[in-house]
Design a protein around this motif. Structure first.
Motif, mmCIF file in Angstrom:
data_model
loop_
_atom_site.group_PDB
_atom_site.id
_atom_site.type_symbol
_atom_site.label_atom_id
_atom_site.label_comp_id
_atom_site.label_asym_id
_atom_site.label_seq_id
_atom_site.Cartn_x
_atom_site.Cartn_y
_atom_site.Cartn_z
ATOM 1 N N VAL A 83 5.626 5.114 0.294
ATOM 2 C CA VAL A 83 4.536 4.224 -0.121
ATOM 3 C C VAL A 83 3.273 4.677 0.607
ATOM 4 C CG1 VAL A 83 3.648 1.865 -0.160
ATOM 5 C CG2 VAL A 83 6.095 2.283 -0.492
ATOM 6 N N LEU A 84 2.249 5.004 -0.150
ATOM 7 C CA LEU A 84 0.988 5.484 0.412
ATOM 8 C C LEU A 84 -0.042 4.359 0.376
ATOM 9 C CD1 LEU A 84 0.860 8.810 -1.650
ATOM 10 C CD2 LEU A 84 1.920 8.464 0.599
ATOM 11 N N LEU A 85 -0.631 4.061 1.515
ATOM 12 C CA LEU A 85 -1.656 3.014 1.604
ATOM 13 C C LEU A 85 -2.975 3.651 2.037
ATOM 14 C CD1 LEU A 85 0.423 0.269 3.471
ATOM 15 C CD2 LEU A 85 0.041 0.486 0.999
ATOM 16 N N LEU A 235 -10.379 -4.879 -2.374
ATOM 17 C CA LEU A 235 -9.792 -4.675 -1.047
ATOM 18 C C LEU A 235 -10.422 -3.478 -0.339
ATOM 19 C CD1 LEU A 235 -5.976 -5.262 -1.723
ATOM 20 C CD2 LEU A 235 -7.795 -6.932 -1.264
ATOM 21 N N ASN A 236 -10.500 -3.571 1.000
ATOM 22 C CA ASN A 236 -11.106 -2.496 1.789
ATOM 23 C C ASN A 236 -10.046 -1.502 2.279
ATOM 24 O OD1 ASN A 236 -9.831 -3.712 3.996
ATOM 25 N ND2 ASN A 236 -11.689 -4.626 4.812
ATOM 26 N N HIS A 237 -10.419 -0.674 3.235
ATOM 27 C CA HIS A 237 -9.524 0.373 3.737
ATOM 28 C C HIS A 237 -8.274 -0.210 4.381
ATOM 29 C CE1 HIS A 237 -8.441 4.359 5.078
ATOM 30 N NE2 HIS A 237 -8.432 3.992 6.351
ATOM 31 N N PHE A 238 -8.380 -1.424 4.939
ATOM 32 C CA PHE A 238 -7.245 -2.067 5.587
ATOM 33 C C PHE A 238 -6.578 -3.103 4.696
ATOM 34 C CE2 PHE A 238 -9.475 -0.314 9.275
ATOM 35 C CZ PHE A 238 -8.417 0.278 9.935
ATOM 36 N N PHE A 239 -6.882 -3.053 3.401
ATOM 37 C CA PHE A 239 -6.293 -3.944 2.411
ATOM 38 C C PHE A 239 -6.586 -5.421 2.701
ATOM 39 C CE2 PHE A 239 -4.227 0.051 1.909
ATOM 40 C CZ PHE A 239 -4.100 0.186 0.531
ATOM 41 N N ILE A 253 -13.481 -10.181 9.194
ATOM 42 C CA ILE A 253 -12.531 -10.724 8.222
ATOM 43 C C ILE A 253 -11.290 -11.252 8.937
ATOM 44 C CG2 ILE A 253 -11.127 -10.208 6.184
ATOM 45 C CD1 ILE A 253 -13.102 -7.931 5.558
ATOM 46 N N GLU A 254 -10.923 -12.479 8.635
ATOM 47 C CA GLU A 254 -9.781 -13.108 9.297
ATOM 48 C C GLU A 254 -8.453 -12.620 8.718
ATOM 49 O OE1 GLU A 254 -8.343 -17.647 10.166
ATOM 50 O OE2 GLU A 254 -10.494 -17.245 10.140
ATOM 51 N N GLN A 255 -8.433 -12.338 7.426
ATOM 52 C CA GLN A 255 -7.206 -11.898 6.771
ATOM 53 C C GLN A 255 -6.747 -10.550 7.334
ATOM 54 O OE1 GLN A 255 -7.291 -10.288 2.619
ATOM 55 N NE2 GLN A 255 -6.030 -12.071 2.154
ATOM 56 N N THR A 256 -5.442 -10.415 7.591
ATOM 57 C CA THR A 256 -4.935 -9.156 8.123
ATOM 58 C C THR A 256 -4.522 -8.191 7.010
ATOM 59 O OG1 THR A 256 -2.753 -10.174 8.347
ATOM 60 C CG2 THR A 256 -4.145 -10.109 10.316
ATOM 61 N N PHE A 257 -3.910 -8.713 5.953
ATOM 62 C CA PHE A 257 -3.427 -7.863 4.868
ATOM 63 C C PHE A 257 -3.289 -8.718 3.614
ATOM 64 C CE2 PHE A 257 -0.883 -4.764 2.661
ATOM 65 C CZ PHE A 257 -1.115 -3.540 3.296
ATOM 66 N N SER A 258 -3.852 -8.255 2.533
ATOM 67 C CA SER A 258 -3.860 -9.029 1.288
ATOM 68 C C SER A 258 -2.444 -9.339 0.788
ATOM 69 C CB SER A 258 -4.606 -8.247 0.203
ATOM 70 O OG SER A 258 -4.318 -8.759 -1.083
ATOM 71 N N PRO A 259 -2.166 -10.604 0.465
ATOM 72 C CA PRO A 259 -0.850 -10.987 -0.075
ATOM 73 C C PRO A 259 -0.495 -10.226 -1.353
ATOM 74 C CG PRO A 259 -2.053 -12.933 0.602
ATOM 75 C CD PRO A 259 -3.021 -11.789 0.677
ATOM 76 N N LYS A 260 -1.499 -9.947 -2.195
ATOM 77 C CA LYS A 260 -1.184 -9.252 -3.453
ATOM 78 C C LYS A 260 -0.774 -7.801 -3.189
ATOM 79 C CE LYS A 260 -6.034 -8.131 -4.670
ATOM 80 N NZ LYS A 260 -7.098 -8.322 -5.695
ATOM 81 N N ALA A 261 -1.340 -7.195 -2.143
ATOM 82 C CA ALA A 261 -0.942 -5.831 -1.783
ATOM 83 C C ALA A 261 0.484 -5.830 -1.236
ATOM 84 C CB ALA A 261 -1.902 -5.252 -0.747
ATOM 85 N N MET A 262 0.811 -6.827 -0.400
ATOM 86 C CA MET A 262 2.154 -6.915 0.159
ATOM 87 C C MET A 262 3.190 -7.113 -0.941
ATOM 88 S SD MET A 262 1.812 -8.875 3.826
ATOM 89 C CE MET A 262 0.968 -10.362 3.283
ATOM 90 N N GLN A 263 2.845 -7.938 -1.913
ATOM 91 C CA GLN A 263 3.789 -8.194 -3.004
ATOM 92 C C GLN A 263 3.992 -6.958 -3.874
ATOM 93 O OE1 GLN A 263 3.083 -11.775 -5.239
ATOM 94 N NE2 GLN A 263 4.792 -11.389 -6.624
ATOM 95 N N GLU A 264 2.914 -6.201 -4.090
ATOM 96 C CA GLU A 264 3.038 -4.957 -4.853
ATOM 97 C C GLU A 264 4.048 -4.016 -4.199
ATOM 98 O OE1 GLU A 264 2.038 -3.659 -7.641
ATOM 99 O OE2 GLU A 264 0.619 -5.176 -8.329
ATOM 100 N N ILE A 265 3.967 -3.938 -2.871
ATOM 101 C CA ILE A 265 4.863 -3.041 -2.128
ATOM 102 C C ILE A 265 6.312 -3.510 -2.221
ATOM 103 C CG2 ILE A 265 5.442 -2.121 0.161
ATOM 104 C CD1 ILE A 265 2.418 -2.484 0.842
ATOM 105 N N SER A 266 6.540 -4.790 -1.904
ATOM 106 C CA SER A 266 7.920 -5.294 -1.889
ATOM 107 C C SER A 266 8.535 -5.302 -3.286
ATOM 108 C CB SER A 266 7.977 -6.697 -1.276
ATOM 109 O OG SER A 266 7.243 -7.620 -2.056
#
Length: 274
Positions: A83-85, A235-239, A253-266
């Motif tokens: 998986v490439l991010l 989304l930015n470089h850190f998703f 930005i308070e968010q660490t990682f976008s939920p939609k990006a995490m779901q795409e991966i899983s």
């Protein structure tokens, strides 16, 4: 991301970089190829664990990790997917030329001349000459090329000297010389395992369209039959969900990682291997 994937039933191994925490080694003397060896060691370790499905070991790499992943996968039969991010898909030289213009925090009058001089600097750094000769040549080039630009912007002389000295030191580091000469497309082309590549549309460090095109062209050239390349909107470089995608916005930005990006991966991983 690690926590999220674990909760989806995907085992995760994370490790400290060389020279950090309990990891040994000299980070400053290492190259991307050395980091690939570290990952290979991790794969070997995972194969000793009974709680791991050793037939389905995958790599998830962010930014530089995205160009380390194919280096590793092409050296072993034990990696079954990657998986490439925010991975780059073009040579280190071309990426550096682009970033020298898009991430630069000062204006120049002649962009064509600026790019020409940037490419000349890269040619000096990637030559086969000794470090001492490269240092001498690159310092002379920076004095001819960068000093006039910074002087015209009224930057104090001591700051210019410090900037050029830092540039010279960074230029001759093993990591930098290797990165500039490395083209990840050569490794992507060899991959015959499933590949998921995600980039953010507002990534200002690794342009999604340019780099995803490089990855796709390489996978097609190598006749890879199982890949997905997706640009995630906003989304930015850190998703992270963001407004500008600029580097100075990250810390706001308070968010660490976008939920939609995490779901795409899983979803992608579980669809193949659950």
């Amino acid at each position: 991301l690690s926590d999220y994937l674990t909760k989806q039933g995907i085992g995760v191994l994370r490790f400290d970089d060389r020279g950090h925490a309990k990891s040994t080694g000299d980070f400053g003397a290492a190259t991307t190829a050395d980091f690939a060896k570290d990952v290979l060691s991790c794969v070997t370790y995972l194969k000793t664990r009974r709680d791991i499905d050793i037939k389905h070991i995958g790599l998830i790499g962010h930014s530089e990790g995205g160009i380390i992943a194919p280096l590793v996968a092409n050296q072993t039969k034990d990696v079954s997917f990657i998986v490439l991010l925010a991975s780059t898909g073009i040579s280190g030289t071309e990426l550096s030329v682009i970033q020298s213009k898009t991430l630069r925090d000062f204006p120049v009058k002649d962009e064509v001349a600026y790019e020409k001089n940037t490419r000349k600097a890269i040619a000096i750094v990637t030559s086969n000459k000794s470090n001492e000769v490269i240092k001498k040549e690159i310092k002379a080039h920076y004095n001819d090329f960068l000093r006039p630009i910074l002087s015209a912007l009224s930057v104090p002389e001591k700051n210019i000297n410090a900037f050029i000295n830092n540039q010279v030191k960074a230029s001759v580091k093993p990591w930098n010389r290797y990165f500039l000469s490395y083209n990840p497309a050569d490794e992507f082309e060899k991959l015959q395992i499933p590949v998921l590549s995600l980039n953010g549309s507002k990534d200002t460090q690794v342009d999604a369209k340019i780099n995803q095109k490089g990855i796709k062209v390489a996978l097609l050239k190598g006749k890879n039959k199982d890949y997905k390349i997706l640009e995630l909107e906003g989304l930015n470089h850190f998703f992270q969900e963001c407004k500008t995608g600029k580097v100075n916005e990250y810390r706001k930005i308070e968010q660490t990682f976008s939920p939609k990006a995490m779901q795409e991966i899983s979803d992608w991983v579980l669809f193949r291997f659950q």
